[in-house]
Design an enzyme around this catalytic site. Sequence first.
Site, PDB file in Angstrom:
ATOM      1  N   GLU A 122       8.540  -5.018  -7.320  1.00 48.54           N
ATOM      2  CA  GLU A 122       9.187  -4.847  -6.016  1.00 48.54           C
ATOM      3  C   GLU A 122       9.270  -6.216  -5.340  1.00 48.54           C
ATOM      4  O   GLU A 122       8.260  -6.913  -5.213  1.00 48.54           O
ATOM      5  CB  GLU A 122       8.359  -3.896  -5.148  1.00 48.54           C
ATOM      6  CG  GLU A 122       8.993  -3.641  -3.800  1.00 48.54           C
ATOM      7  CD  GLU A 122       8.143  -2.750  -2.901  1.00 48.54           C
ATOM      8  OE1 GLU A 122       6.948  -3.031  -2.756  1.00 48.54           O
ATOM      9  OE2 GLU A 122       8.697  -1.794  -2.342  1.00 48.54           O
ATOM     10  N   GLU A 171       2.227   6.504   0.481  1.00 48.83           N
ATOM     11  CA  GLU A 171       3.641   6.223   0.181  1.00 48.83           C
ATOM     12  C   GLU A 171       3.747   4.727  -0.034  1.00 48.83           C
ATOM     13  O   GLU A 171       3.432   3.942   0.865  1.00 48.83           O
ATOM     14  CB  GLU A 171       4.553   6.681   1.320  1.00 48.83           C
ATOM     15  CG  GLU A 171       4.696   8.190   1.431  1.00 48.83           C
ATOM     16  CD  GLU A 171       5.177   8.860   0.146  1.00 48.83           C
ATOM     17  OE1 GLU A 171       5.866   8.224  -0.662  1.00 48.83           O
ATOM     18  OE2 GLU A 171       4.821  10.039  -0.056  1.00 48.83           O
ATOM     19  N   LYS A 223      -3.262   2.765  13.180  1.00 41.88           N
ATOM     20  CA  LYS A 223      -3.521   1.341  12.939  1.00 41.88           C
ATOM     21  C   LYS A 223      -2.256   0.744  12.313  1.00 41.88           C
ATOM     22  O   LYS A 223      -1.962   0.954  11.136  1.00 41.88           O
ATOM     23  CB  LYS A 223      -4.725   1.157  11.996  1.00 41.88           C
ATOM     24  CG  LYS A 223      -5.103  -0.299  11.855  1.00 41.88           C
ATOM     25  CD  LYS A 223      -4.904  -0.675  10.424  1.00 41.88           C
ATOM     26  CE  LYS A 223      -4.380  -1.935   9.961  1.00 41.88           C
ATOM     27  NZ  LYS A 223      -3.628  -2.895  10.573  1.00 41.88           N
ATOM     28  N   CYS A 255      11.494   0.332   1.560  1.00 42.27           N
ATOM     29  CA  CYS A 255      10.899   0.808   0.300  1.00 42.27           C
ATOM     30  C   CYS A 255      11.961   1.487  -0.553  1.00 42.27           C
ATOM     31  O   CYS A 255      11.839   1.552  -1.765  1.00 42.27           O
ATOM     32  CB  CYS A 255       9.754   1.765   0.597  1.00 42.27           C
ATOM     33  SG  CYS A 255      10.250   3.093   1.682  1.00 42.27           S
TER      34      CYS A 255
END
Length: 483
Positions: free
Chosen positions: A385, A252, A177, A286
């Site tokens: 972030e 993650e 997905k 990331c």
Amino acid sequence: MSETKTYLNFINGEWLPSSSKELVASYNPASPSEIVGSVQNSTEQDLEKAVSAAKQSQKLWRKLSGPERGEYLYKAADLFEQNIDSIAETLTREMGKTLVEAKGETKRGAAILRYYAGEGMRKEGDLIPSADRSALMFSKRVPLGVAGMITPWNFPVAIPVWKMAPALIYGNTVILKPATEASVTAAKVIECFDQAGFPKGVINFITGRGSVIGQGLAENKDVSAVSFTGSNSTGRQIEKAVAERGGKYQLEMGGKNPLIVAEDADIDLAVEAALNGGLRSTGQKCTCSSRVIVQEGIYQDFKEKLLSKAEKITVGDGLKEDTWMGPCATKDQFENVKKYIDTGQKEGANLIFGGSPVSHEKGGYFLQPAIFENVTSVMTIAREEIFGPVLALMKVTSIEEAIELANNVEYGLSASIFSKNINHILTFIDDIEAGLVRINSETAGVELQAPFGGMKASSSFSREQGEAAKEFYTTQKTIFIKG
Ligand code: NAD
């Protein structure tokens, strides 16, 4: 003119529309009125079909030998390479990274497939000495069953492949997905798997809302394992849903990666690494460097060199050869990054470079990279972030102070130091709280044969890629044969 096409789900070896009959369009962030393609807005019913196909086909798939499964992966790798131009162009048009980056990512996909194809020929257990001299004892790795993959938009080729390839080679069947914002690219990846001729039901692909299809995968008891890459807030919801039903999961998630520049560093190299690691892919990795922590003795020199190189960065459509940095991937990303730049200024950091939208004839989500200085550890731009082209410069007196500052965030994905001093390097390796520890190299960039993953809030302790993936996608039987 490139094609605009509707992509179907791939379930049990067939390309099928969703039972909802609804489509979701994907737009080009460099030219937001341009539709790159449309995908299915799938339902729980569609997901149920995919799970049942994957469950059924796993019974046969796991019976193939490792080398037999590997042959399918080799074929998929060849198809990736044959279709590299078309996949990479779609990737650039759909999420904005430059064509060079998109081709690199597609090549990486082929290399990952080859690595795991070879894995089918490597050992699947250990011979263990028994206390009984007439017995044979050994361990054997076995698949988990159906593996679900929920992936983000920033690496729509590499991340699905680095999850699917190990899952498949160890005998699991898969349901992917992808993130809606990059589902067209993911569909092109699945077309290669389809053409590689995998038995029906081994690979399933279903697009749709995270809250419906992602959550549905997390909650479905027939999905033995869920591998997720994305934001922390989504990751924690998935963790709860999978843990509650006793499934296996790996997460993650985000990063706030520091790059430390010591007084003895090669400054030119460190500048290159800060720009490449922080701003390539428009800072949407990331592992991108977002905090650049510099020792005071070289701070001025480093800053001047950084600014003079930043001046040369060209921002534009990633399809154009002279573009160094493409647009933010979506309007939400663009607005979010601008908000962070405002917050940085309001909280007292100095914006010393860029940070403004770049106007463009087609109105894309282009931003000049932003560089801040006088950033302190309590500021939002030093803690959260951003996932955009923003660098925060922080000045320190010692390496110990630099490492303490580097560790002073909730994340722990990647970290690097530029130094020629072995003591600094060894202290950094020991004390830095990061899963990826990089010396004289940018924070972004990993090799596919090595374990990948973070510490602290960046991960759920498990690792992806290389041999580490075997831990996640298999469990063990211990066999004792009495002679
Ligand atoms: P996201 O969390 O919004 O979405 C990731 C995936 O989860 C998408 O497929 C989305 O549809 C799905 N999803 C959304 N809501 C869901 C729900 N309630 N239940 C189940 N699934 C749901 O993340 P994103 O914006 O696509 O990606 C950016 C994030 O990914 C950043 O935080 C970045 O750091 C992270 N990321 C991490 C790594 C890593 O390896 N650590 C790599 C790339 C990106």
